[in-house]
Scaffold this active site. Structure first.
Site, PDB file in Angstrom:
ATOM      1  N   CYS A 131       0.727  -1.284  -0.070  1.00  0.00           N
ATOM      2  CA  CYS A 131       0.025  -0.064  -0.090  1.00  0.00           C
ATOM      3  C   CYS A 131       0.938   1.197   0.018  1.00  0.00           C
ATOM      4  O   CYS A 131       1.673   1.491   0.732  1.00  0.00           O
ATOM      5  CB  CYS A 131      -1.107   0.021   1.349  1.00  0.00           C
ATOM      6  SG  CYS A 131      -1.088   1.394   2.145  1.00  0.00           S
ATOM      7  N   CYS A 179       1.163   3.467   3.199  1.00  0.00           N
ATOM      8  CA  CYS A 179       1.496   2.892   4.325  1.00  0.00           C
ATOM      9  C   CYS A 179       3.061   3.004   3.866  1.00  0.00           C
ATOM     10  O   CYS A 179       3.866   3.310   4.921  1.00  0.00           O
ATOM     11  CB  CYS A 179       1.252   1.195   4.128  1.00  0.00           C
ATOM     12  SG  CYS A 179      -0.328   0.930   4.167  1.00  0.00           S
TER      13      CYS A 179
END
Ligand SMILES: *[C@@H]1O[C@H](CO)[C@@H](O)[C@H](O)[C@H]1NC(C)=O
Length: 490
Positions: free
Chosen positions: A48, A51
Site C-alpha cells: 500500500c 503505508c
C-alpha cells in the site's frame, strides 16, 4: 534519485539497527496491548502506497516516543500475514491506525495527521488525563503548551463534571486543564465557574461568556473559538469550510512573507465578518491547481471570494496589485452586493450535433431553464470514471428523444462539463443527474436510481411534465415501421 538513494540507505540502516516499532502477530497482540497502557497500532499491507509513505514518519515517531515516554508504544500489523487479526479488528482499508488503552476493547480511531510530529503530539495528548489539574506554578506553562489550550476554573463538582465531559469529547484536538484555586480565577479576571481558551494566534485569550454552563454550550464555544480568524485551506480543513455554507475568501500565497503580510491585512475583516464569511490563506505552491476552481489564473498572490451557496466566484483583478486598500474595497463591495461574479464557461457549440445536448454556463438558462421542455441534465467531469461508464447509456437515452422530431420538442437530454462551467446547482459528486421539468424550473428533481436506460427513461416518464415514455414510443415506432416494411414487401 539522490534523495531516494539516501532514504533507501537510511531505511536499510534502521532495519539493521533495530526499530522502535513493534511488529505484532495474532499470538502476541493481546498480551502486548495489555502490557502497554497506550498503544498506537498501524494495520498495513506492504504493497500500500500510503503505508509506504507513512513508514519513515511512523519509525521516527516511535523513536521520539521511546526516548521520551516509555508509556506509549507504536506497533504495526502486516495484514497480508495476519489476516485473522486484521479481520477481528474490522480493518477495511490501509493503513488503519487505532489507539488502544490497555485492552483490545478500549480502542478509538487515530484522528491525527500521518506525520511524525503530529503522531507524537497526538499520542502525548492521549497519554494525559482528559483534564490536567493546574495550579499556580503550572498555569503559565500550560497556557503555551499547545496551539490551543482550554482551562476550566471551578469550585463545585457539577461544573467539574460538565467540563470533563467536554474534554472527553475533544481530547484529541485540544489540551484541557482545570483548577479549583480561587486565587487563580481571580488573577485571570474570571468568576467561577469559568472557561478560558488560550491560543497562540489571534486574540490570545478568549473567555467563555455564555449564560449557561452546559456541555453543549461549552462544546460550541471551544469549536467556534478555536478556529483561527484567518485560517488555512488545506485537505483537512476544506470540507469544513464548504460545509459551513459561508462565503469563503481565500488568498493564494506562495511565500511566508506574503502570508504574514496578508494575514495581518485580512484579520480586521475576519473579525468584522465573523460568522458571515470565512477568510483563509491557501498554499499556492501545494494547491495552486485549486485556483482553477475559483476562476483564477495561476499567478500569485491571488484573491477570490467563493460564494458557496450560489457557487459564484468573485475575483480580485489579477492585472492589478493586491493592496490593503484594494482588499478592503473588494470585501466591502462583496458584502454590499455590488461585485459581479466571474463566470467560467466553455464555448458553446455552434450547432448541437446531438444526441446529447451540450450545455455551458453561458447557455444554461436558455437550454436548461427552457419552460417548454423537460430537461434531463447530467453534471459530469471528464476525469470521472462513473461518468465514462454512463456515457454510452446516456447517449442511447439521448438518441431516443433526439431522433424523433416530436419528442425532440418536448424532452432534452443534456450534459455539462461541470468543472469547466459555473452552474448554479450544488453538485456533490459526479455524475449528478437532475430533471428540470417543463413549466416548473424551480423544482428540479435529482435522479437517484440505477444508471440503466430503462430506469432513466422511467424517471423522465414519471417526473416530466409530458410524461413521455421514450422507450415505449420508440418500440411502437419500430413496430409500425416493420409493419410498413412488411406491407411494402407484399
Ligand atoms: C474534578 O474532579 C476530579 C474527580 O473527582 C478530581 O480528581 C479533580 O481534582 C477535580 N478538578 C478540580 C479542578 O477540582
Amino acid at each position: 534519485m539522490k534523495f531516494s538513494l539516501i532514504s533507501t540507505v537510511l531505511a536499510a540502516t534502521s532495519v539493521a539497527l533495530g526499530t522502535d516499532v513493534h511488529s505484532l502477530t495474532k499470538a502476541s497482540f493481546d498480551s502486548f496491548i495489555q502490557e502497554h497502557p497506550l498503544t498506537l497500532a498501524e494495520f498495513f499491507a506492504p504493497w500500500c502506497g500510503h503505508c509506504k509513505a507513512l513508514a519513515p514518519e511512523y519509525e521516527q515517531a516511535a523513536t521520539i516516543l521511546a526516548g521520551s515516554n516509555n508509556e506509549i508504544a507504536l506497533a504495526k500489523i502486516d495484514c497480508t500475514e495476519e489476516n485473522d487479526l486484521c479481520s477481528d479488528h474490522d480493518i477495511q482499508g490501509f493503513p488503519t491506525l487505532k489507539v488502544f488503552r490497555g485492552s483490545a476493547e478500549n480502542v478509538s480511531p487515530y484522528l491525527g495527521a500521518r506525520k511524525a510530529d503530529a503522531i507524537v503530539s497526538y499520542m502525548n495528548k492521549m497519554s494525559l488525563p482528559a483534564v490536567s489539574t493546574i495550579d499556580k506554578t503550572s498555569l503559565e506553562n500550560f497556557k503555551t503548551s499547545d496551539d490551543v489550550v482550554v482551562v476550566g476554573f471551578f469550585a463545585d463538582n457539577d461544573a467539574n463534571k460538565t467540563f470533563t465531559a467536554v474534554a472527553d469529547v475533544l481530547r484529541e484536538s485540544f489540551l484541557f486543564g482545570a483548577t479549583s484555586d480561587p486565587a487563580l480565577a481571580e488573577a485571570e479576571g474570571v468568576t467561577v465557574p469559568a472557561v478560558v481558551m488560550y491560543k497562540n494566534y489571534d486574540d490570545a485569550k478568549t473567555i467563555y461568556t455564555g449564560s449557561s454552563f452546559t456541555t453543549d454550550e461549552l462544546l460550541k464555544f471551544v469549536k467556534l473559538e478555536s478556529v483561527p480568524l484567518v485560517g488555512e485551506v488545506g485537505p483537512s480543513t476544506f470540507s469544513g469550510y464548504m460545509q459551513s455554507g459561508l462565503p469563503l475568501a481565500y488568498i493564494f500565497i506562495d511565500n511566508d512573507e506574503h502570508k504574514s503580510k496578508f494575514v495581518e491585512i485580512l484579520l480586521p475583516f475576519a473579525r468584522k465578518y465573523k460568522g458571515k464569511m470565512n477568510i483563509a490563506t491557501i498554499d499556492a505552491v501545494k494547491y495552486g491547481q485549486h485556483a482553477n476552481n475559483v476562476n483564477l489564473e495561476q499567478q500569485w498572490p491571488a484573491f477570490a471570494i467563493q460564494d458557496i451557496e450560489s457557487n459564484l466566484k468573485y475575483i480580485y483583478d489579477q492585472a492589478s496589485e493586491i493592496t490593503a486598500e484594494g482588499l478592503e474595497a473588494f470585501i466591502e463591495a462583496f458584502h454590499a452586493g455590488s461585485l459581479s461574479a466571474k463566470i467560467k464557461s466553455q464555448e458553446a457549440p455552434e450547432v448541437q450535433e446531438g444526441p446529447v445536448v451540450i450545455v455551458t454556463a453561458n447557455t444554461y438558462d436558455e437550454l436548461v431553464l427552457d419552460e417548454d421542455k423537460d430537461v434531463l441534465i447530467e453534471f459530469y467531469a471528464t476525469w470521472c470514471s462513473h461518468c465514462k461508464r454512463l456515457a454510452p447509456i446516456y447517449e442511447e437515452l439521448g438518441e431516443i428523444f433526439w431522433s424523433d422530431e416530436d419528442l425532440k420538442t418536448k424532452v432534452t437530454i443534456a450534459k455539462v462539463d461541470t468543472p469547466e462551467n459555473d452552474v448554479p446547482d450544488e453538485v456533490r459528486g459526479f455524475p449528478t443527474i437532475k430533471l428540470y421539468p417543463a413549466g416548473d424550473k424551480s423544482n428540479p428533481i435529482e435522479y437517484e436510481g440505477d444508471r440503466t436506460l430503462q430506469s432513466l427513461n422511467d424517471f423522465i416518464r414519471d417526473n416530466g411534465k409530458y410524461h413521455i415514455d421514450g422507450l415505449a414510443a420508440m418500440k411502437s415506432k419500430f413496430v409500425k415501421e416493420e409493419k410498413i416494411e412488411e406491407h411494402d414487401e407484399l
